[in-house]
Scaffold this motif. Structure first.
Motif, PDB file in Angstrom:
ATOM      1  N   LYS A  10      45.049  56.374  71.565  1.00 39.79           N
ATOM      2  CA  LYS A  10      46.284  56.884  70.976  1.00 39.79           C
ATOM      3  C   LYS A  10      46.500  56.157  69.648  1.00 39.79           C
ATOM      4  CE  LYS A  10      48.582  56.233  74.920  1.00 39.79           C
ATOM      5  NZ  LYS A  10      49.720  56.222  75.888  1.00 39.79           N
ATOM      6  N   ARG A  11      47.434  55.232  69.629  1.00 39.96           N
ATOM      7  CA  ARG A  11      47.654  54.458  68.396  1.00 39.96           C
ATOM      8  C   ARG A  11      46.976  53.098  68.545  1.00 39.96           C
ATOM      9  NH1 ARG A  11      51.632  57.012  65.325  1.00 39.96           N
ATOM     10  NH2 ARG A  11      52.243  55.133  64.211  1.00 39.96           N
ATOM     11  N   ASP A  12      45.676  53.148  68.826  1.00 40.99           N
ATOM     12  CA  ASP A  12      44.871  51.935  69.044  1.00 40.99           C
ATOM     13  C   ASP A  12      43.442  52.220  68.596  1.00 40.99           C
ATOM     14  OD1 ASP A  12      44.392  53.828  70.985  1.00 40.99           O
ATOM     15  OD2 ASP A  12      44.405  52.441  72.675  1.00 40.99           O
ATOM     16  N   LEU A  13      43.309  52.651  67.341  1.00 41.78           N
ATOM     17  CA  LEU A  13      42.041  53.209  66.848  1.00 41.78           C
ATOM     18  C   LEU A  13      41.091  52.110  66.369  1.00 41.78           C
ATOM     19  CD1 LEU A  13      43.622  56.224  64.918  1.00 41.78           C
ATOM     20  CD2 LEU A  13      42.850  56.107  67.301  1.00 41.78           C
ATOM     21  N   ARG A  14      40.610  51.344  67.331  1.00 41.71           N
ATOM     22  CA  ARG A  14      39.719  50.227  67.004  1.00 41.71           C
ATOM     23  C   ARG A  14      38.789  49.980  68.177  1.00 41.71           C
ATOM     24  NH1 ARG A  14      44.575  48.151  68.702  1.00 41.71           N
ATOM     25  NH2 ARG A  14      44.461  46.721  70.496  1.00 41.71           N
ATOM     26  N   VAL A  15      37.835  49.085  67.971  1.00 41.32           N
ATOM     27  CA  VAL A  15      36.915  48.658  69.022  1.00 41.32           C
ATOM     28  C   VAL A  15      37.204  47.217  69.440  1.00 41.32           C
ATOM     29  CG1 VAL A  15      34.502  48.160  69.536  1.00 41.32           C
ATOM     30  CG2 VAL A  15      35.105  50.267  68.333  1.00 41.32           C
ATOM     31  N   ARG A  16      37.504  46.373  68.471  1.00 43.67           N
ATOM     32  CA  ARG A  16      37.718  44.965  68.779  1.00 43.67           C
ATOM     33  C   ARG A  16      39.057  44.743  69.487  1.00 43.67           C
ATOM     34  NH1 ARG A  16      37.097  39.824  64.548  1.00 43.67           N
ATOM     35  NH2 ARG A  16      37.986  38.253  65.937  1.00 43.67           N
ATOM     36  N   ASP A  17      39.067  43.842  70.467  1.00 44.70           N
ATOM     37  CA  ASP A  17      40.259  43.491  71.233  1.00 44.70           C
ATOM     38  C   ASP A  17      40.923  44.747  71.797  1.00 44.70           C
ATOM     39  OD1 ASP A  17      42.080  41.767  72.421  1.00 44.70           O
ATOM     40  OD2 ASP A  17      43.444  41.797  70.704  1.00 44.70           O
ATOM     41  N   HIS A  18      40.134  45.515  72.528  1.00 46.41           N
ATOM     42  CA  HIS A  18      40.605  46.788  73.088  1.00 46.41           C
ATOM     43  C   HIS A  18      40.410  46.730  74.604  1.00 46.41           C
ATOM     44  CE1 HIS A  18      41.170  51.085  73.684  1.00 46.41           C
ATOM     45  NE2 HIS A  18      41.543  51.190  72.415  1.00 46.41           N
ATOM     46  N   ALA A  19      41.470  46.408  75.326  1.00 47.01           N
ATOM     47  CA  ALA A  19      41.376  46.209  76.773  1.00 47.01           C
ATOM     48  C   ALA A  19      40.890  47.448  77.527  1.00 47.01           C
ATOM     49  CB  ALA A  19      42.722  45.743  77.324  1.00 47.01           C
ATOM     50  N   PRO A  20      41.359  48.666  77.210  1.00 50.61           N
ATOM     51  CA  PRO A  20      40.847  49.838  77.924  1.00 50.61           C
ATOM     52  C   PRO A  20      39.341  50.021  77.786  1.00 50.61           C
ATOM     53  CG  PRO A  20      42.903  50.379  76.832  1.00 50.61           C
ATOM     54  CD  PRO A  20      42.513  49.017  76.344  1.00 50.61           C
ATOM     55  N   ARG A 193      37.424  48.492  59.632  1.00 55.05           N
ATOM     56  CA  ARG A 193      36.856  47.642  58.577  1.00 55.05           C
ATOM     57  C   ARG A 193      37.872  47.408  57.468  1.00 55.05           C
ATOM     58  NH1 ARG A 193      32.085  50.562  59.828  1.00 55.05           N
ATOM     59  NH2 ARG A 193      32.555  52.141  58.265  1.00 55.05           N
ATOM     60  N   ALA A 194      38.600  48.456  57.093  1.00 55.46           N
ATOM     61  CA  ALA A 194      39.622  48.311  56.052  1.00 55.46           C
ATOM     62  C   ALA A 194      40.734  47.373  56.507  1.00 55.46           C
ATOM     63  CB  ALA A 194      40.198  49.677  55.688  1.00 55.46           C
ATOM     64  N   ALA A 195      41.086  47.441  57.786  1.00 54.32           N
ATOM     65  CA  ALA A 195      42.136  46.563  58.312  1.00 54.32           C
ATOM     66  C   ALA A 195      41.730  45.096  58.201  1.00 54.32           C
ATOM     67  CB  ALA A 195      42.436  46.929  59.758  1.00 54.32           C
ATOM     68  N   TRP A 196      40.503  44.792  58.614  1.00 55.10           N
ATOM     69  CA  TRP A 196      40.051  43.398  58.572  1.00 55.10           C
ATOM     70  C   TRP A 196      39.861  42.911  57.133  1.00 55.10           C
ATOM     71  CZ3 TRP A 196      40.038  39.692  62.110  1.00 55.10           C
ATOM     72  CH2 TRP A 196      40.234  40.064  63.444  1.00 55.10           C
ATOM     73  N   HIS A 230      48.024  49.735  59.386  1.00 56.71           N
ATOM     74  CA  HIS A 230      46.940  49.414  60.321  1.00 56.71           C
ATOM     75  C   HIS A 230      47.499  48.981  61.682  1.00 56.71           C
ATOM     76  CE1 HIS A 230      43.636  49.916  57.527  1.00 56.71           C
ATOM     77  NE2 HIS A 230      44.332  49.247  56.623  1.00 56.71           N
ATOM     78  N   LEU A 231      48.601  48.251  61.668  1.00 58.62           N
ATOM     79  CA  LEU A 231      49.225  47.882  62.937  1.00 58.62           C
ATOM     80  C   LEU A 231      49.847  49.103  63.613  1.00 58.62           C
ATOM     81  CD1 LEU A 231      50.869  44.490  61.919  1.00 58.62           C
ATOM     82  CD2 LEU A 231      49.031  44.805  63.579  1.00 58.62           C
ATOM     83  N   ALA A 232      50.417  49.998  62.816  1.00 58.97           N
ATOM     84  CA  ALA A 232      51.040  51.190  63.383  1.00 58.97           C
ATOM     85  C   ALA A 232      50.017  52.105  64.047  1.00 58.97           C
ATOM     86  CB  ALA A 232      51.805  51.951  62.298  1.00 58.97           C
ATOM     87  N   PHE A 233      48.826  52.213  63.464  1.00 59.84           N
ATOM     88  CA  PHE A 233      47.783  53.063  64.030  1.00 59.84           C
ATOM     89  C   PHE A 233      46.796  52.276  64.898  1.00 59.84           C
ATOM     90  CE2 PHE A 233      49.476  55.822  60.820  1.00 59.84           C
ATOM     91  CZ  PHE A 233      49.283  57.110  61.323  1.00 59.84           C
ATOM     92  N   GLY A 234      47.004  50.982  64.989  1.00 60.47           N
ATOM     93  CA  GLY A 234      46.198  50.165  65.896  1.00 60.47           C
ATOM     94  C   GLY A 234      44.768  49.955  65.464  1.00 60.47           C
ATOM     95  N   THR A 235      44.479  49.961  64.170  1.00 60.99           N
ATOM     96  CA  THR A 235      43.116  49.681  63.730  1.00 60.99           C
ATOM     97  C   THR A 235      42.807  48.184  63.772  1.00 60.99           C
ATOM     98  OG1 THR A 235      43.867  49.658  61.432  1.00 60.99           O
ATOM     99  CG2 THR A 235      42.977  51.732  62.277  1.00 60.99           C
ATOM    100  N   ILE A 236      43.822  47.392  64.010  1.00 57.49           N
ATOM    101  CA  ILE A 236      43.672  45.965  64.254  1.00 57.49           C
ATOM    102  C   ILE A 236      44.769  45.576  65.234  1.00 57.49           C
ATOM    103  CG2 ILE A 236      45.176  45.196  62.356  1.00 57.49           C
ATOM    104  CD1 ILE A 236      43.149  42.933  61.836  1.00 57.49           C
ATOM    105  N   SER A 237      44.495  44.648  66.116  1.00 58.84           N
ATOM    106  CA  SER A 237      45.491  44.290  67.120  1.00 58.84           C
ATOM    107  C   SER A 237      46.435  43.217  66.594  1.00 58.84           C
ATOM    108  CB  SER A 237      44.811  43.801  68.401  1.00 58.84           C
ATOM    109  OG  SER A 237      44.293  42.496  68.240  1.00 58.84           O
ATOM    110  N   MET A 238      47.653  43.227  67.111  1.00 62.24           N
ATOM    111  CA  MET A 238      48.619  42.204  66.759  1.00 62.24           C
ATOM    112  C   MET A 238      48.089  40.823  67.134  1.00 62.24           C
ATOM    113  SD  MET A 238      51.580  41.279  65.598  1.00 62.24           S
ATOM    114  CE  MET A 238      52.549  42.780  65.459  1.00 62.24           C
ATOM    115  N   ARG A 239      47.407  40.732  68.252  1.00 62.83           N
ATOM    116  CA  ARG A 239      46.860  39.443  68.693  1.00 62.83           C
ATOM    117  C   ARG A 239      45.841  38.914  67.691  1.00 62.83           C
ATOM    118  NH1 ARG A 239      45.404  39.262  74.671  1.00 62.83           N
ATOM    119  NH2 ARG A 239      44.158  41.101  74.136  1.00 62.83           N
ATOM    120  N   CYS A 240      44.966  39.777  67.196  1.00 59.78           N
ATOM    121  CA  CYS A 240      43.967  39.326  66.225  1.00 59.78           C
ATOM    122  C   CYS A 240      44.626  38.860  64.934  1.00 59.78           C
ATOM    123  CB  CYS A 240      42.983  40.460  65.927  1.00 59.78           C
ATOM    124  SG  CYS A 240      41.748  40.720  67.224  1.00 59.78           S
TER     125      CYS A 240
END
Length: 490
Positions: A10-20, A193-196, A230-240
């Protein structure tokens, strides 16, 4: 039925730090899914630029997942109908996703998905993505729980999937195929990649003047983190983001940078604090938090008059006759971004100068903000409009903001080039008269017994508790004249 996992993005469009994704690694058969829902496309908060950014993020995500052996399908349609159709082709037994605190349509959608999963015997596991706590009983200790989540290890790296389905991803739909126009404004790059890269540039030095730069529209575009979309669309996690920031603070020898990043780090907690308000009370999306102010402004359900459309449209177009207000609105419409102080000024002007209820201006701004985050957005719309019952009334003077943050008029002349000519309109309202009228009403309401009792209940439910501990005992009055607080540092 053989166990099989479906990962719903959904709004978590990333691979890193992705629990599901990490959960799906335990299954021999796994598939990923992104759904473009008509409820989102047709919602009053959605704008084509949001969809364009999502598609940009999804293209990178789909390719990255494929390199890890996981196929991601992109489907269009209503949930849970999409799940029902997909299950005929891929009989999944488990559904994994992140929790979402979004607008009312997403809440209704999630409830329908939960009912469907129970009826089909599918186990749906939602993982926390931010510091927002589901079914929170009390705000006491919330900050500690936030810190615990943010300091926990990242989710396991999700790689090594074994393609176990014949379903093949199709090309992502275009905006044209979705019936949407192509945005005519410049768009930032989407994707992980853009988020990081954005975070790295901020932590390595771009954020050195963060505390000074964030208030002025002249400097904020470069000095702020620019991670909000990037946080709104979840391309990077708040934790990271949190952990990378703390690591940089701990290792840098640049004291100014460390000081600036501490200010940024504190705002990450506030990000989740405001989202928690919507999680706890979904009605703040459309109803005043403090019911004692119902009927105060046109556009409120209890107000006898409709919204003043002439004022609303002038504000939306950046044609109010107040140069700083108009410049900020024009920048926002052109770029999809504006720094926080100027966002607050726009809302304050609509609420206090123009007397507009926050809902319709809020929907317009939601479409303009590329980083629209429902929990933050509606909490801020109400706070800056004076309808929370507990926050200080913040009335921004456009003239003062111009003097403080655009003293040479560079910003205003860039976005309002016709200023000083007959083409620029006169002020739409008299500032002094407009503010006197609304302040008299608001302060009178806040003095009533009903409003005071209500404010106490609102503070208990939504107020910030930094430590989660009970209030400290009242300190004795100081007899000397040494200023308390920050003044003692010098």
């Amino acid at each position: 039925m053989k166990p099989a996992a479906l990962v719903w993005f959904k709004r978590d469009l990333r691979v890193r730090d992705h629990a599901p994704l990490a959960e799906a690694l335990h299954f021999e058969q796994a598939l990923a899914l992104l759904v473009i829902e008509p409820q989102w496309l047709g919602s009053p908060e959605c704008d084509p630029r949001h969809v364009a950014f999502l598609l940009d993020c999804a293209a990178e995500l789909q390719a990255e997942l494929a390199r890890r052996g996981l196929r991601m399908l992109v489907r269009q349609g209503e949930m849970p109908g999409v799940l029902q159709s997909l299950r005929r082709e891929f009989p999944f037994t488990h559904l994994f996703s992140h929790e979402e605190t979004g607008p009312s349509w997403s809440y209704t959608r999630d409830r329908a998905v939960a009912v469907w999963c129970r009826s089909q015997g599918v186990l749906w596991l939602e993982s926390p993505q931010t510091g927002v706590v589901r079914r929170l009983q009390s705000r006491a200790g919330w900050a500690g729980r936030w810190a615990q989540r943010m300091n926990a290890p990242e989710a396991r790296d999700a790689s090594g999937f074994k393609p176990a389905t014949s379903l093949l991803p199709k090309a992502l739909p275009s905006l044209h195929e979705l019936g949407l126009p192509v945005p005519q404004t410049a768009m930032p790059a989407g994707g992980e990649r853009a988020a990081w890269a954005t975070l790295a540039s901020f932590l390595e030095g771009r954020g050195r003047d963060y505390r000074q730069a964030l208030s002025s529209p002249l400097s904020a575009a470069e000095g702020c983190s620019r991670l909000s979309a990037h946080l709104a669309f979840g391309t990077i996690s708040m934790r990271c983001v949190h952990q990378a920031t703390e690591a940089r603070i701990a290792t840098t020898s640049d004291r100014q940078l460390a000081y600036a990043l501490r200010g940024f780090a504190s705002r990450l907690r506030w990000h989740c604090h405001f989202m928690q308000k919507l999680e706890d009370e979904p009605a703040i999306e459309w109803r005043n938090v403090a019911r004692s102010v119902d009927g105060l402004r046109a556009g409120d359900g209890r107000h006898p008059e409709p919204v003043d459309q002439e004022r609303l449209q002038a504000w939306c177009a950046g044609r109010t006759g107040y140069p700083m207000v108009d410049a900020c609105m024009r920048q926002l419409r052109a770029t999809g971004w504006l720094n926080f102080r100027m966002r607050a000024m726009l809302v304050s002007f609509a609420a206090y100068h123009l007397g507009l209820h926050w809902r319709e201006p809020g929907l317009f701004l939601a479409r303009q903000f590329l980083d629209f985050e429902a929990g933050i957005h509606w909490s801020q719309m109400q706070m800056q409009s004076g309808t929370t019952g507990i926050n200080t009334l913040r009335i921004y003077s456009p003239a003062k903001q111009a003097r403080d943050h655009d003293p040479q008029g560079l910003y205003v002349r860039r976005w309002v080039p016709e200023i000083g000519s007959p083409a620029y309109p006169p002020p739409i309202v008299d500032e002094r008269a407009a503010l006197a009228a609304i302040k008299d009403k608001l302060y009178a309401l806040r003095r009533t017994g009903e409003a005071r009792a209500e404010a106490e209940a609102i503070q208990h439910k939504h107020g910030s508790r930094k430590s989660g501990l009970p209030p400290s005992p009242r300190r004795p009055v100081r007899k000397d004249k040494t200023p308390a607080g920050q003044g003692q540092l010098f």
